[in-house]
Design a protein around this motif. Structure first.
Motif, PDB file in Angstrom:
ATOM      1  N   MET A 254      -6.416   6.425  -4.852  1.00 37.65           N
ATOM      2  CA  MET A 254      -5.957   5.497  -5.888  1.00 37.65           C
ATOM      3  C   MET A 254      -4.438   5.516  -6.042  1.00 37.65           C
ATOM      4  SD  MET A 254      -8.859   5.827  -8.870  1.00 37.65           S
ATOM      5  CE  MET A 254      -8.141   4.501  -9.876  1.00 37.65           C
ATOM      6  N   ALA A 255      -3.845   6.691  -6.013  1.00 36.20           N
ATOM      7  CA  ALA A 255      -2.391   6.792  -6.162  1.00 36.20           C
ATOM      8  C   ALA A 255      -1.676   6.139  -4.985  1.00 36.20           C
ATOM      9  CB  ALA A 255      -1.979   8.255  -6.301  1.00 36.20           C
ATOM     10  N   THR A 256      -2.235   6.295  -3.793  1.00 34.37           N
ATOM     11  CA  THR A 256      -1.629   5.685  -2.608  1.00 34.37           C
ATOM     12  C   THR A 256      -1.737   4.169  -2.671  1.00 34.37           C
ATOM     13  OG1 THR A 256      -2.184   7.656  -1.320  1.00 34.37           O
ATOM     14  CG2 THR A 256      -1.629   5.672  -0.081  1.00 34.37           C
ATOM     15  N   ILE A 257      -2.904   3.663  -3.040  1.00 36.10           N
ATOM     16  CA  ILE A 257      -3.066   2.207  -3.154  1.00 36.10           C
ATOM     17  C   ILE A 257      -2.170   1.657  -4.256  1.00 36.10           C
ATOM     18  CG2 ILE A 257      -4.678   0.395  -3.881  1.00 36.10           C
ATOM     19  CD1 ILE A 257      -6.794   1.723  -2.192  1.00 36.10           C
TER      20      ILE A 257
ATOM     21  N   SER B 265       4.665  -6.202   9.072  1.00 34.31           N
ATOM     22  CA  SER B 265       3.326  -6.796   9.154  1.00 34.31           C
ATOM     23  C   SER B 265       2.356  -6.149   8.166  1.00 34.31           C
ATOM     24  CB  SER B 265       2.785  -6.663  10.578  1.00 34.31           C
ATOM     25  OG  SER B 265       2.621  -5.295  10.921  1.00 34.31           O
ATOM     26  N   ALA B 266       2.848  -5.298   7.272  1.00 35.59           N
ATOM     27  CA  ALA B 266       1.988  -4.626   6.301  1.00 35.59           C
ATOM     28  C   ALA B 266       1.244  -5.658   5.456  1.00 35.59           C
ATOM     29  CB  ALA B 266       2.823  -3.715   5.403  1.00 35.59           C
ATOM     30  N   TYR B 267      -0.056  -5.386   5.246  1.00 36.47           N
ATOM     31  CA  TYR B 267      -0.882  -6.349   4.511  1.00 36.47           C
ATOM     32  C   TYR B 267      -2.035  -5.634   3.828  1.00 36.47           C
ATOM     33  CZ  TYR B 267      -4.121 -10.184   3.609  1.00 36.47           C
ATOM     34  OH  TYR B 267      -4.980 -11.052   3.005  1.00 36.47           O
ATOM     35  N   GLY B 268      -2.459  -6.174   2.710  1.00 36.97           N
ATOM     36  CA  GLY B 268      -3.669  -5.726   2.040  1.00 36.97           C
ATOM     37  C   GLY B 268      -3.462  -4.568   1.082  1.00 36.97           C
ATOM     38  N   TYR B 269      -4.601  -4.065   0.589  1.00 41.63           N
ATOM     39  CA  TYR B 269      -4.584  -2.950  -0.359  1.00 41.63           C
ATOM     40  C   TYR B 269      -3.816  -1.758   0.195  1.00 41.63           C
ATOM     41  CZ  TYR B 269      -8.341  -5.103  -3.141  1.00 41.63           C
ATOM     42  OH  TYR B 269      -9.085  -5.928  -3.929  1.00 41.63           O
ATOM     43  N   SER B 270      -4.063  -1.444   1.460  1.00 39.53           N
ATOM     44  CA  SER B 270      -3.482  -0.238   2.055  1.00 39.53           C
ATOM     45  C   SER B 270      -2.116  -0.477   2.695  1.00 39.53           C
ATOM     46  CB  SER B 270      -4.427   0.322   3.112  1.00 39.53           C
ATOM     47  OG  SER B 270      -4.621  -0.641   4.144  1.00 39.53           O
ATOM     48  N   GLN B 271      -1.686  -1.738   2.770  1.00 39.71           N
ATOM     49  CA  GLN B 271      -0.437  -2.102   3.432  1.00 39.71           C
ATOM     50  C   GLN B 271      -0.391  -1.575   4.866  1.00 39.71           C
ATOM     51  OE1 GLN B 271       2.501  -4.157   1.987  1.00 39.71           O
ATOM     52  NE2 GLN B 271       0.406  -4.777   1.496  1.00 39.71           N
ATOM     53  N   ALA B 272      -1.516  -1.640   5.549  1.00 44.94           N
ATOM     54  CA  ALA B 272      -1.586  -1.197   6.942  1.00 44.94           C
ATOM     55  C   ALA B 272      -0.821  -2.178   7.830  1.00 44.94           C
ATOM     56  CB  ALA B 272      -3.048  -1.111   7.390  1.00 44.94           C
ATOM     57  N   LEU B 273      -0.056  -1.636   8.757  1.00 42.87           N
ATOM     58  CA  LEU B 273       0.656  -2.456   9.733  1.00 42.87           C
ATOM     59  C   LEU B 273      -0.324  -2.975  10.787  1.00 42.87           C
ATOM     60  CD1 LEU B 273       3.729  -0.123  10.280  1.00 42.87           C
ATOM     61  CD2 LEU B 273       3.685  -2.239   8.947  1.00 42.87           C
ATOM     62  N   ASP B 274       0.008  -4.097  11.395  1.00 43.11           N
ATOM     63  CA  ASP B 274      -0.875  -4.691  12.396  1.00 43.11           C
ATOM     64  C   ASP B 274      -1.276  -3.693  13.487  1.00 43.11           C
ATOM     65  OD1 ASP B 274      -0.714  -7.116  11.061  1.00 43.11           O
ATOM     66  OD2 ASP B 274       0.598  -8.080  12.543  1.00 43.11           O
TER      67      ASP B 274
ATOM     68  N   TYR C 259       1.356  10.905   1.511  1.00 45.08           N
ATOM     69  CA  TYR C 259       2.073   9.637   1.373  1.00 45.08           C
ATOM     70  C   TYR C 259       3.269   9.570   2.321  1.00 45.08           C
ATOM     71  CZ  TYR C 259       4.430   5.552  -0.216  1.00 45.08           C
ATOM     72  OH  TYR C 259       5.024   4.312  -0.215  1.00 45.08           O
ATOM     73  N   LEU C 260       4.011  10.669   2.435  1.00 50.84           N
ATOM     74  CA  LEU C 260       5.157  10.672   3.357  1.00 50.84           C
ATOM     75  C   LEU C 260       4.704  10.395   4.790  1.00 50.84           C
ATOM     76  CD1 LEU C 260       7.203  13.670   1.911  1.00 50.84           C
ATOM     77  CD2 LEU C 260       7.852  11.237   1.868  1.00 50.84           C
ATOM     78  N   ALA C 261       3.597  10.995   5.206  1.00 50.76           N
ATOM     79  CA  ALA C 261       3.072  10.738   6.558  1.00 50.76           C
ATOM     80  C   ALA C 261       2.553   9.313   6.676  1.00 50.76           C
ATOM     81  CB  ALA C 261       1.967  11.742   6.889  1.00 50.76           C
ATOM     82  N   TYR C 262       1.982   8.812   5.607  1.00 49.08           N
ATOM     83  CA  TYR C 262       1.463   7.444   5.587  1.00 49.08           C
ATOM     84  C   TYR C 262       2.611   6.451   5.755  1.00 49.08           C
ATOM     85  CZ  TYR C 262      -1.818   3.797   4.019  1.00 49.08           C
ATOM     86  OH  TYR C 262      -2.642   2.703   3.940  1.00 49.08           O
ATOM     87  N   HIS C 263       3.719   6.718   5.078  1.00 45.51           N
ATOM     88  CA  HIS C 263       4.872   5.823   5.117  1.00 45.51           C
ATOM     89  C   HIS C 263       5.670   5.953   6.415  1.00 45.51           C
ATOM     90  CE1 HIS C 263       8.781   4.092   4.131  1.00 45.51           C
ATOM     91  NE2 HIS C 263       8.140   3.377   3.216  1.00 45.51           N
TER      92      HIS C 263
ATOM     93  N   SER D  90      11.637  12.755   9.078  1.00 47.62           N
ATOM     94  CA  SER D  90      12.556  11.620   8.936  1.00 47.62           C
ATOM     95  C   SER D  90      12.767  11.237   7.471  1.00 47.62           C
ATOM     96  CB  SER D  90      12.027  10.413   9.720  1.00 47.62           C
ATOM     97  OG  SER D  90      10.764  10.011   9.231  1.00 47.62           O
ATOM     98  N   TYR D  91      11.833  11.594   6.618  1.00 46.59           N
ATOM     99  CA  TYR D  91      11.939  11.272   5.193  1.00 46.59           C
ATOM    100  C   TYR D  91      13.094  12.001   4.524  1.00 46.59           C
ATOM    101  CZ  TYR D  91       9.162  15.546   5.259  1.00 46.59           C
ATOM    102  OH  TYR D  91       8.706  16.823   5.516  1.00 46.59           O
ATOM    103  N   ASN D  92      13.556  13.102   5.109  1.00 45.45           N
ATOM    104  CA  ASN D  92      14.662  13.852   4.504  1.00 45.45           C
ATOM    105  C   ASN D  92      15.952  13.042   4.452  1.00 45.45           C
ATOM    106  OD1 ASN D  92      13.336  16.201   3.737  1.00 45.45           O
ATOM    107  ND2 ASN D  92      13.539  17.095   5.779  1.00 45.45           N
ATOM    108  N   SER D  93      16.079  12.032   5.316  1.00 45.67           N
ATOM    109  CA  SER D  93      17.269  11.171   5.290  1.00 45.67           C
ATOM    110  C   SER D  93      17.070   9.975   4.355  1.00 45.67           C
ATOM    111  CB  SER D  93      17.606  10.683   6.699  1.00 45.67           C
ATOM    112  OG  SER D  93      16.560   9.856   7.187  1.00 45.67           O
TER     113      SER D  93
END
Length: 194
Positions: free
Chosen positions: A60-63, A91-100, A149-153, A163-166
């Motif tokens: 839920m928090a991720t969505i 190309s992110a789309y939908g509830y999960s914002q998944a890329l194509d 979430y960091l891995a998801y993004h 890479s998130y450290n930058s």
């Protein structure tokens, strides 16, 4: 006015009043309200928790962060000179914002060719699949909303390279996802759900 025209106008009016995947639930700060208002969400979250082991509150928090529970969410347009649209940011789309490309990997891996990103049960199943890969490749517990979430993004490789450290803004967002996850967890513990 002829009868077929009246019927068509009536159908259009009724259709415009109905809910759709673009209408999020009310009160996105209350997990109990969301789950009671949208029982199909609760069924989808429970199914993913059983199948993939990802807790409902993490899903839920991720969505919430990705789409604010808007099923047909898309990234904003990019503009040249501030006025000429040049396509979407990704190309992110939908509830999960998944890329194509990532969605395509999921469809192939799980043999779910009919799955759709704007359908909650498919979007949550995708998240469960992806978060399990994050656990396997990067050792991120399924209960760790921040690092999931960091891995998801950033993607699995990006997370592995840190890479998130930058991107201090992203680290801040991940902390908000973690806080919302904990808030949802505590709320769900007190919910009276079937």
């Amino acid at each position: 006015m002829k009868t077929p025209l009246r019927a068509m106008i009536l159908v259009l009016l009724l259709a415009s009043c109905g809910g759709s995947s673009s209408n999020p639930p009310r009160d996105l700060d209350n997990a109990c309200t969301i789950l009671k208002q949208r029982p199909e969400y609760h069924r989808a979250f429970k199914a993913v928790e059983r199948k993939w082991g990802v807790p409902i509150h993490v899903q839920m928090a991720t969505i919430h962060q990705e789409s604010k529970f808007v099923g047909d969410a898309r990234t904003p347009f990019r503009y040249v000179l501030g006025v000429i649209p040049m396509g979407r940011q990704s190309s992110a789309y939908g509830y999960s914002q998944a890329l194509d490309a990532t969605w395509g990997e999921y469809l192939s891996a799980e043999r779910r060719m009919g799955a759709k990103r704007n359908r909650i049960k498919d979007a949550t199943d995708f998240m469960g699949w992806y978060m399990n890969i994050s656990r396997q490749r990067n050792g991120i517990p399924l209960t760790d909303a921040r690092n999931q979430y960091l891995a998801y993004h950033e993607g699995h490789t990006g997370f592995n390279r840190a890479s998130y450290n930058s991107k201090p803004w992203l680290v801040g967002v991940a902390s908000k996802v973690e806080a919302r996850s904990l808030m949802y967890r505590d709320q769900i513990a007190g919910c009276r759900l079937r």
